[in-house]
Design an enzyme around this catalytic site. Structure first.
Site, mmCIF file in Angstrom:
data_model
loop_
_atom_site.group_PDB
_atom_site.id
_atom_site.type_symbol
_atom_site.label_atom_id
_atom_site.label_comp_id
_atom_site.label_asym_id
_atom_site.label_seq_id
_atom_site.Cartn_x
_atom_site.Cartn_y
_atom_site.Cartn_z
ATOM 1 N N ILE A 48 0.811 -1.217 0.000
ATOM 2 C CA ILE A 48 0.000 0.000 0.000
ATOM 3 C C ILE A 48 0.843 1.264 0.000
ATOM 4 O O ILE A 48 0.365 2.335 -0.336
ATOM 5 C CB ILE A 48 -1.022 0.066 1.165
ATOM 6 C CG1 ILE A 48 -0.334 -0.052 2.520
ATOM 7 C CG2 ILE A 48 -2.098 -0.979 0.993
ATOM 8 C CD1 ILE A 48 -1.231 0.417 3.663
ATOM 9 N N LYS A 49 2.097 1.130 0.395
ATOM 10 C CA LYS A 49 2.928 2.327 0.421
ATOM 11 C C LYS A 49 4.385 1.942 0.276
ATOM 12 O O LYS A 49 4.838 0.965 0.863
ATOM 13 C CB LYS A 49 2.729 3.051 1.754
ATOM 14 C CG LYS A 49 2.833 4.543 1.620
ATOM 15 C CD LYS A 49 2.131 5.257 2.759
ATOM 16 C CE LYS A 49 0.774 5.795 2.364
ATOM 17 N NZ LYS A 49 -0.059 6.160 3.503
ATOM 18 N N GLY A 68 7.533 3.603 1.214
ATOM 19 C CA GLY A 68 8.217 4.715 1.872
ATOM 20 C C GLY A 68 9.654 4.749 1.376
ATOM 21 O O GLY A 68 10.063 3.924 0.566
ATOM 22 N N GLU A 77 12.228 4.203 3.214
ATOM 23 C CA GLU A 77 13.003 3.190 3.897
ATOM 24 C C GLU A 77 12.398 1.813 3.744
ATOM 25 O O GLU A 77 13.092 0.826 3.651
ATOM 26 C CB GLU A 77 12.942 3.525 5.394
ATOM 27 C CG GLU A 77 14.224 3.865 6.024
ATOM 28 C CD GLU A 77 14.171 3.484 7.480
ATOM 29 O OE1 GLU A 77 13.318 4.018 8.199
ATOM 30 O OE2 GLU A 77 14.974 2.636 7.873
ATOM 31 N N ALA A 78 11.081 1.783 3.794
ATOM 32 C CA ALA A 78 10.410 0.502 3.930
ATOM 33 C C ALA A 78 9.241 0.409 2.972
ATOM 34 O O ALA A 78 8.734 1.412 2.483
ATOM 35 C CB ALA A 78 9.900 0.367 5.362
ATOM 36 N N ILE A 122 5.359 -0.876 2.847
ATOM 37 C CA ILE A 122 4.269 -1.136 3.793
ATOM 38 C C ILE A 122 3.219 -1.991 3.092
ATOM 39 O O ILE A 122 2.666 -1.583 2.067
ATOM 40 C CB ILE A 122 3.623 0.203 4.244
ATOM 41 C CG1 ILE A 122 4.671 1.178 4.783
ATOM 42 C CG2 ILE A 122 2.513 -0.048 5.255
ATOM 43 C CD1 ILE A 122 5.240 0.832 6.130
ATOM 44 N N LYS A 161 -6.728 -7.612 9.746
ATOM 45 C CA LYS A 161 -5.913 -6.796 8.855
ATOM 46 C C LYS A 161 -4.683 -6.321 9.607
ATOM 47 O O LYS A 161 -4.793 -5.754 10.693
ATOM 48 C CB LYS A 161 -6.711 -5.558 8.430
ATOM 49 C CG LYS A 161 -7.618 -5.767 7.249
ATOM 50 C CD LYS A 161 -8.036 -4.381 6.784
ATOM 51 C CE LYS A 161 -9.281 -4.412 5.947
ATOM 52 N NZ LYS A 161 -9.818 -3.061 5.753
ATOM 53 N N ASP A 217 11.556 11.206 13.883
ATOM 54 C CA ASP A 217 11.099 11.574 12.532
ATOM 55 C C ASP A 217 9.680 12.128 12.613
ATOM 56 O O ASP A 217 8.752 11.611 12.003
ATOM 57 C CB ASP A 217 11.150 10.353 11.608
ATOM 58 C CG ASP A 217 11.007 10.728 10.137
ATOM 59 O OD1 ASP A 217 11.082 11.943 9.820
ATOM 60 O OD2 ASP A 217 10.815 9.825 9.309
HETATM 61 N N1 LIG Z 1 0.406 0.516 11.375
HETATM 62 C C1 LIG Z 1 0.048 1.337 10.400
HETATM 63 N N2 LIG Z 1 -1.259 1.525 10.099
HETATM 64 C C2 LIG Z 1 -1.618 2.356 9.110
HETATM 65 N N3 LIG Z 1 -0.764 3.061 8.348
HETATM 66 C C3 LIG Z 1 0.539 2.919 8.590
HETATM 67 C C4 LIG Z 1 1.019 2.062 9.619
HETATM 68 N N4 LIG Z 1 2.357 2.113 9.624
HETATM 69 C C5 LIG Z 1 2.707 2.983 8.651
HETATM 70 N N5 LIG Z 1 1.621 3.473 8.024
HETATM 71 C C6 LIG Z 1 1.587 4.468 6.947
HETATM 72 O O1 LIG Z 1 2.607 4.210 6.013
HETATM 73 C C7 LIG Z 1 3.500 5.324 5.929
HETATM 74 C C8 LIG Z 1 4.932 4.852 5.784
HETATM 75 O O2 LIG Z 1 5.271 4.140 6.944
HETATM 76 P P1 LIG Z 1 6.616 4.397 7.715
HETATM 77 O O3 LIG Z 1 6.732 5.838 7.989
HETATM 78 O O4 LIG Z 1 6.682 3.491 8.850
HETATM 79 O O5 LIG Z 1 7.634 3.967 6.574
HETATM 80 P P2 LIG Z 1 9.010 4.600 6.177
HETATM 81 O O6 LIG Z 1 9.489 3.911 4.969
HETATM 82 O O7 LIG Z 1 9.865 4.620 7.371
HETATM 83 O O8 LIG Z 1 8.633 6.063 5.783
HETATM 84 P P3 LIG Z 1 9.628 7.262 5.521
HETATM 85 O O9 LIG Z 1 9.335 7.647 4.102
HETATM 86 O O10 LIG Z 1 9.188 8.288 6.508
HETATM 87 O O11 LIG Z 1 11.003 6.773 5.725
HETATM 88 C C9 LIG Z 1 3.286 6.124 7.204
HETATM 89 O O12 LIG Z 1 3.525 7.494 6.992
HETATM 90 C C10 LIG Z 1 1.854 5.833 7.550
HETATM 91 O O13 LIG Z 1 1.012 6.800 6.985
#
Ligand SMILES: Nc1ncnc2c1ncn2[C@@H]1O[C@H](COP(=O)(O)OP(=O)(O)OP(=O)(O)O)[C@@H](O)[C@H]1O
Ligand SMILES: Nc1ncnc2c1ncn2[C@@H]1O[C@H](COP(=O)(O)OP(=O)(O)OP(=O)(O)O)[C@@H](O)[C@H]1O
Lengths: 340, 216
Positions: free
Chosen positions: B3-4, B6, B8-9, B11, B20, B120
């Site tokens: 779904i995302k 990021g 770093e990671a 999701i 879910k 962050d």
């Molecule tokens: N447990 C969760 N439930 C719902 N949405 C979540 C959850 N964890 C993360 N997200 C969504 O996914 C996005 C990315 O997650 P996260 O910030 O942990 O990843 P990241 O890769 O570290 O991001 P960044 O780009 O800040 O490095 C978050 O900004 C949040 O909106």
């Protein structure tokens, strides 16, 4: 030879730190001259007043040389631009004095340019990028920035010292010497090529900001312990510091969804840093360019070009208000010439 | 289902034992040496799961952790239904914005009272859930620290996030954050931390304050 009157030309003076640079550009962005003289200290870091003395001594020569290179006369100048800040007070003042004198002698308008904006704008001019994320890493700055709603916004920067400064201090501690055409960062780069063993150093990323002071202290401590080869320390310093830079840049790309990445500033000359960013940019399908050295280090051309952009928007300053701005932040500058 | 992605990671939203869940996978980064990469990913994975837990104990809502895999740098956690604060803030009225910012300030205050540094603080890492509460995520860059500096930097990052993404409201939002923060931690501590933020902002990021050498 006097040029035909239709060609408008800007003379730009850069003098924020150890470089005194003069650039001559026409309003189309053609570089007619870009001449520079660098102050190399005998020992230690840049002493602002010594650097300023160097600038004052060389200003006349560099300006004449620029005119010779461009094959134009002072009377061909339409506008004079100078780096108004941020930078070292005495250096800035020397550049400003030269610019004021020229502008009033030639009776042309004066434009004050922000040094950081100028690095970005010349980078865009020479690469053809229009809306990049810019990573600007030099002796005095470590900034990740992109344009949004009228200004360059800072997404990340160093919380303490700039990476170039950090490399320079480490190099001096290691007894390395700067030479003409061979900045300390480049000396570190050469040693790093012979490094093999990765030594543990603090990796300090805070959101999109970075911190290098603890990193520097740790590096110097390892150096003084005499337990490691200098080559390995240089190698480790580069690997860790550049990983940090690439990480925050990647984060800014992810957050802004921009599709261009520009690397500039003196440290940007480093091949290992260039490679890391390339790998990252390829993964994100982002176009990536490194600004060529003559436009990535402090230079007069960038001031002239940004002066032209600002001048076209009527951003001229009266001589009596042309005081220098030591801490003029990038995000304080309105950039109406950028379409955003 | 991804779904995302990021920085770093990645999701993923998955079905795990009938509910879910979010699977957060820290991907290897090819640009850095494997040694550095592995160290960072596993370190942040541990830290994130620990701090999500500590934050909850400090009274700040965070997703529940279900499983942590250090080899793959994987965390499985509760899925928070809601919307990122980033997405609602600009559309809010002034009062709504101030109220929300005030609440955010209080939550940051609660973390700092327990020496938890988020690391962050951005409006994407705060989720407004269906009952109107704010849930903090992404503690991977966080730490436990008693230092004033860490707290100052933490809030400075919050300010930076407002300035880069919500620049029109940055000032009023950050002011409301500090008010909420002060209510939570008390005037004395707030004063010190706020003083440190100004110091951080004044500090030598400029050519004018370049360092000559290191103190022996
Ligand atoms: N447990 C969760 N439930 C719902 N949405 C979540 C959850 N964890 C993360 N997200 C969504 O996914 C996005 C990315 O997650 P996260 O910030 O942990 O990843 P990241 O890769 O570290 O991001 P960044 O780009 O800040 O490095 C978050 O900004 C949040 O909106
Ligand atoms: N190949 C290289 N690898 C790493 N660092 C380098 C290399 N070449 C130059 N540098 C570093 O770049 C810095 C100088 O860059 P630049 O001229 O852009 O900076 P500056 O004069 O300090 O300018 P600014 O005012 O823009 O901060 C020095 O710290 C130098 O050691």
């Amino acid at each position: 030879m006097k040029r035909c009157n239709s060609t408008k030309i800007c003379l730009g003076i850069e003098a924020t730190a150890d470089d005194f640079g003069v650039g001559l550009l026409d309003f189309e962005g053609k570089v007619l001259a870009n001449v520079n003289s660098t102050f190399i200290p005998e020992t230690g870091g840049i002493h602002p007043r010594e650097a300023a003395r160097h600038h004052a001594k060389n200003a006349g020569r560099i300006i004449s040389k620029a005119f010779q290179t461009a094959k134009i006369e002072p009377q061909d100048i339409t506008v004079v631009a100078f780096s108004q800040g941020p930078g070292l007070g005495p250096c800035l003042r020397t550049g400003a004095t030269a610019a004021r004198a020229l502008a009033s002698y030639l009776n042309v308008p004066l434009v004050g340019v922000n040094h950081c904006v100028a690095h970005i704008e010349i980078g865009k001019l020479v690469t053809g990028f229009t809306d990049p994320i810019t990573l600007y890493v030099s002796g005095g700055n470590t900034i990740v920035t992109a344009f949004d709603a009228g200004r360059y916004r800072i997404f990340g920067e160093t919380l303490d010292i700039a990476l170039g400064n950090c490399l320079d201090v480490f190099a001096r501690e290691a007894g390395l010497r700067q030479q003409e055409g061979m900045p300390l960062g480049a000396v570190v780069e050469n040693l790093a090529k012979k490094g093999e063993v990765l030594v543990d150093l603090p990796y300090s990323v805070k959101g999109m900001d970075l911190s290098f002071s603890g990193f520097l202290t740790a590096g110097v401590r390892l150096l003084r312990s005499k337990k490691y080869r200098l080559e390995d320390l240089c190698f480790s310093i580069q690997e860790v510091a550049f990983s940090m830079l690439t990480e925050v840049t990647e984060r800014a790309l992810a957050h802004t969804e921009k599709i261009e990445l520009l690397l500039t500033g003196g440290v940007g000359a480093n091949k290992r840093l260039q490679t890391m960013l390339k790998i990252m940019a390829d993964e994100h399908d982002v176009r990536y360019c490194v600004v060529p050295k003559q436009y990535a280090l402090d230079n007069g051309a960038m001031i002239a070009w940004t002066g032209i952009l600002a001048y076209k928007y009527g951003l001229i300053i009266p001589i009596e208000n042309s005081y220098v701005r030591l801490k003029w932040r990038l995000e304080e500058v309105d950039a109406p010439w950028v379409k955003g | 289902m991804l779904i995302k992605k990021g920085a770093e990671a990645s999701i993923f939203l998955e079905d795990w034992q009938g509910q879910k869940v979010i699977m957060k996978h820290r991907l290897p980064k090819k640009y850095r040496l494997p040694q550095i990469d592995e160290r960072i990913r596993s370190y942040r994975t541990i830290r994130e799961s620990q701090l999500l837990h500590c934050a909850k104990e400090a009274g700040v809502a965070t997703p529940m952790i279900y499983s942590v895999d250090l080899v793959d740098s994987n965390i499985i956690m509760e899925f928070i239904e809601g919307i990122q604060v980033k997405q609602v803030l600009n559309g809010y009225s002034t009062e709504e914005r101030q109220h929300l910012s005030n609440c955010i300030g209080k939550l940051i205050g609660s973390l700092h009272l327990h020496d938890i540094i988020h690391g962050d603080l951005t409006t994407s890492n705060m989720i407004l859930n269906e009952s109107g509460n704010i849930v903090f995520v992404d503690f991977g860059l966080g730490e436990i620290s008693v230092e004033l500096e860490s707290k100052g930097v933490d809030l400075h990052l919050m300010k930076r996030a407002f300035q880069s993404i919500h620049f029109r409201y940055a000032e009023e939002c950050f002011k409301a954050v500090l008010e909420g923060y002060t209510k939570m931690v008390g005037v004395e501590m707030a004063k010190k931390v706020i003083g440190r933020i100004s110091e951080i902002e004044r500090r030598g990021r400029y050519v004018s304050e370049r360092k000559g050498r290191v103190q022996r």
